[in-house]
Write a protein that holds these residues in place. Sequence first.
Motif, PDB file in Angstrom:
ATOM      1  N   GLY A 366       0.817  -1.202   0.000  1.00 50.52           N
ATOM      2  CA  GLY A 366       0.000   0.000   0.000  1.00 50.52           C
ATOM      3  C   GLY A 366       0.852   1.254   0.000  1.00 50.52           C
ATOM      4  N   ILE A 367       0.195   2.378  -0.175  1.00 51.53           N
ATOM      5  CA  ILE A 367       0.921   3.649  -0.215  1.00 51.53           C
ATOM      6  C   ILE A 367       1.557   3.968   1.124  1.00 51.53           C
ATOM      7  CG2 ILE A 367      -1.078   5.077   0.371  1.00 51.53           C
ATOM      8  CD1 ILE A 367       1.800   5.884  -2.101  1.00 51.53           C
ATOM      9  N   GLY A 368       1.029   3.392   2.198  1.00 47.49           N
ATOM     10  CA  GLY A 368       1.592   3.647   3.526  1.00 47.49           C
ATOM     11  C   GLY A 368       3.041   3.218   3.651  1.00 47.49           C
ATOM     12  N   SER A 369       3.429   2.190   2.910  1.00 45.54           N
ATOM     13  CA  SER A 369       4.816   1.720   2.957  1.00 45.54           C
ATOM     14  C   SER A 369       5.672   2.272   1.826  1.00 45.54           C
ATOM     15  CB  SER A 369       4.840   0.182   2.899  1.00 45.54           C
ATOM     16  OG  SER A 369       4.280  -0.278   1.670  1.00 45.54           O
ATOM     17  N   LEU A 370       5.051   3.013   0.920  1.00 45.93           N
ATOM     18  CA  LEU A 370       5.785   3.493  -0.252  1.00 45.93           C
ATOM     19  C   LEU A 370       5.933   5.002  -0.331  1.00 45.93           C
ATOM     20  CD1 LEU A 370       4.122   1.257  -3.020  1.00 45.93           C
ATOM     21  CD2 LEU A 370       6.332   0.886  -1.919  1.00 45.93           C
ATOM     22  N   TRP A 371       5.088   5.751   0.391  1.00 43.32           N
ATOM     23  CA  TRP A 371       5.036   7.203   0.176  1.00 43.32           C
ATOM     24  C   TRP A 371       6.379   7.868   0.413  1.00 43.32           C
ATOM     25  CZ3 TRP A 371       6.345  10.856   3.701  1.00 43.32           C
ATOM     26  CH2 TRP A 371       6.423  10.457   5.038  1.00 43.32           C
ATOM     27  N   TRP A 372       7.104   7.391   1.441  1.00 43.05           N
ATOM     28  CA  TRP A 372       8.356   8.076   1.764  1.00 43.05           C
ATOM     29  C   TRP A 372       9.431   7.793   0.709  1.00 43.05           C
ATOM     30  CZ3 TRP A 372      12.942   5.477   2.646  1.00 43.05           C
ATOM     31  CH2 TRP A 372      12.841   4.087   2.846  1.00 43.05           C
ATOM     32  N   ILE A 373       9.379   6.606   0.083  1.00 46.30           N
ATOM     33  CA  ILE A 373      10.317   6.313  -0.999  1.00 46.30           C
ATOM     34  C   ILE A 373      10.022   7.210  -2.198  1.00 46.30           C
ATOM     35  CG2 ILE A 373      11.184   4.533  -2.562  1.00 46.30           C
ATOM     36  CD1 ILE A 373      10.400   2.439  -0.527  1.00 46.30           C
ATOM     37  N   LEU A 374       8.717   7.378  -2.499  1.00 46.01           N
ATOM     38  CA  LEU A 374       8.325   8.260  -3.596  1.00 46.01           C
ATOM     39  C   LEU A 374       8.720   9.704  -3.288  1.00 46.01           C
ATOM     40  CD1 LEU A 374       4.771   6.854  -4.428  1.00 46.01           C
ATOM     41  CD2 LEU A 374       6.971   6.239  -5.427  1.00 46.01           C
ATOM     42  N   ALA A 375       8.599  10.100  -2.019  1.00 45.44           N
ATOM     43  CA  ALA A 375       8.970  11.459  -1.632  1.00 45.44           C
ATOM     44  C   ALA A 375      10.466  11.692  -1.817  1.00 45.44           C
ATOM     45  CB  ALA A 375       8.564  11.727  -0.184  1.00 45.44           C
ATOM     46  N   VAL A 376      11.288  10.711  -1.463  1.00 47.90           N
ATOM     47  CA  VAL A 376      12.740  10.841  -1.674  1.00 47.90           C
ATOM     48  C   VAL A 376      13.041  10.977  -3.165  1.00 47.90           C
ATOM     49  CG1 VAL A 376      14.965   9.651  -1.471  1.00 47.90           C
ATOM     50  CG2 VAL A 376      13.361   9.619   0.446  1.00 47.90           C
ATOM     51  N   GLY A 377      12.356  10.178  -3.985  1.00 43.81           N
ATOM     52  CA  GLY A 377      12.556  10.280  -5.427  1.00 43.81           C
ATOM     53  C   GLY A 377      12.155  11.640  -5.965  1.00 43.81           C
ATOM     54  N   GLY A 378      10.999  12.154  -5.521  1.00 42.63           N
ATOM     55  CA  GLY A 378      10.558  13.474  -5.956  1.00 42.63           C
ATOM     56  C   GLY A 378      11.498  14.575  -5.505  1.00 42.63           C
ATOM     57  N   PHE A 379      12.028  14.444  -4.298  1.00 39.63           N
ATOM     58  CA  PHE A 379      12.975  15.434  -3.793  1.00 39.63           C
ATOM     59  C   PHE A 379      14.252  15.413  -4.625  1.00 39.63           C
ATOM     60  CE2 PHE A 379      16.018  17.379  -0.901  1.00 39.63           C
ATOM     61  CZ  PHE A 379      15.275  18.400  -0.329  1.00 39.63           C
ATOM     62  N   GLY A 380      14.712  14.213  -4.976  1.00 37.94           N
ATOM     63  CA  GLY A 380      15.901  14.106  -5.819  1.00 37.94           C
ATOM     64  C   GLY A 380      15.690  14.739  -7.185  1.00 37.94           C
ATOM     65  N   LEU A 381      14.503  14.502  -7.778  1.00 35.81           N
ATOM     66  CA  LEU A 381      14.192  15.111  -9.069  1.00 35.81           C
ATOM     67  C   LEU A 381      14.183  16.630  -8.960  1.00 35.81           C
ATOM     68  CD1 LEU A 381      13.227  14.844 -12.033  1.00 35.81           C
ATOM     69  CD2 LEU A 381      10.889  14.735 -11.161  1.00 35.81           C
ATOM     70  N   GLY A 382      13.578  17.154  -7.884  1.00 35.28           N
ATOM     71  CA  GLY A 382      13.541  18.597  -7.683  1.00 35.28           C
ATOM     72  C   GLY A 382      14.920  19.213  -7.515  1.00 35.28           C
TER      73      GLY A 382
END
Length: 465
Positions: A366-382
């Motif tokens: 679920g997103i509960g276990s994935l959101w922080w990984i996606l956030a790290v990826g988005g931060f890296g892209l930014g």
Amino acid sequence: MTALHLSSRPESATTPSNPWITLVAVTGGQFLAVLSTTVISVALPTIGRELHADATATEWIVNSYVLVYASLLMLSGGLGDRYGRKGIFLTGMATFALGALIAGLASNIPMLLVGRVIQGIGPALLVPTSLAVVRSAFPNERERAVAIGAWSTSSGLALAVGPILGGVVVTGLGWRWVLLLNVPLVAVFATVAAHIVPRLPRTLAAGRFDWQGAVLTATAVAALSFGLIEGREQGWTSATILGAFALAILAGLVFVGWERRHSDPLVDLALFGNRAFAAANLAGAVAFFAFVGLIVYLSAYFQQVQGHSAIRAGLDVCSVGVAFALATPISGRLVGRCGPRLPMVTGLALGGLAVVGLLSMRSDSGIGSLWWILAVGGFGLGLCLTPMTATALAAVHPHRAGMASSIHNALRQVGQVLGVAVLGALAYSGPVLSMAGLHHAFAVAGGSLLVMAVIAALALRVEAR
């Protein structure tokens, strides 16, 4: 809206009285143009039902826009440098709005596709010139880095929030308004730009515009994009797809030979001898290859594997966009203070580690276990987008900012098309998204970002020396 006026008189080199309002106007147009690559995707099932279209026809509602957009990008920067960026930008805005109006009022699929083709010409004209306007409007290097950060934010956020906005509009107003809402919004941004954006410098070259180079590069990019878009549907070894790739290679080789001999080329190939310029453009292509594929196939995972609605799937991946928005202002300040190397390399590395971290994902994750990984990826892209763009622009004289912007945006767009095609071929087993295939896609995307981080670190270190 202001029509394009091609005169022989050079524009006066004036700085806008309020460059920040100029930034809002041009990034607003940029946001709408990039948004149209993703916002309509959630409306495709509804369009198919109402206009009685099959899956192939509805897919080309997206593909026709992307194909025209990608193939004409190299043309507009040269036109803006020579004939005036403000006029080219406003012409792009007007063309984009006209195409959206035709598509939004369409009563059948052919009319809708005509509208989308016309709409796709718009961003090809306005996106590179918007960045060139930003480059000229901010002579101060630190302010320019912040402004380019804002420009990059608009581009990345448009890709990230497109599915969410599309789902909301389709549910509340209907699919036509995904297109028609562009018309009043473009009118607002274009009116502001017409009154605020000054006439910016043109190149003073006396030779005629390199139309042969423009045709060759448009042919190469269009053929490559077509092959990548249709490869999974028609088969990678089909005669049509192999012919498209052969045409792309041939047109590309002829283009390189022509540009080397031209006295005032559309693309100055000598720029790629600058390691920082080459690394920044390659990094842009790799970043869009990885992250656009990430957003597209994660959205498909939440819908096809976990059964979420389009709006819910958009919300599931929104941590990418939120983290991206937080990172880009930080990145702009870092570029202004310490140069592009640190944020670019750090961003690529963080993004690569995050995408590789998604290999832990399972069919019931679920997103509960994935959101922080996606956030790290988005931060890296930014973190990495602003220094890539700033480095590409810094390599050229301000009079050729349009050319540098066209190169950078064209490679990012090709990276985006390549990411959707290659990662899609890995993620899908026939018509079905498979977890094993998705893991292969994440491994390729994450590995590409990590390798690019090493290349960027070495290239920018050598160039600094």
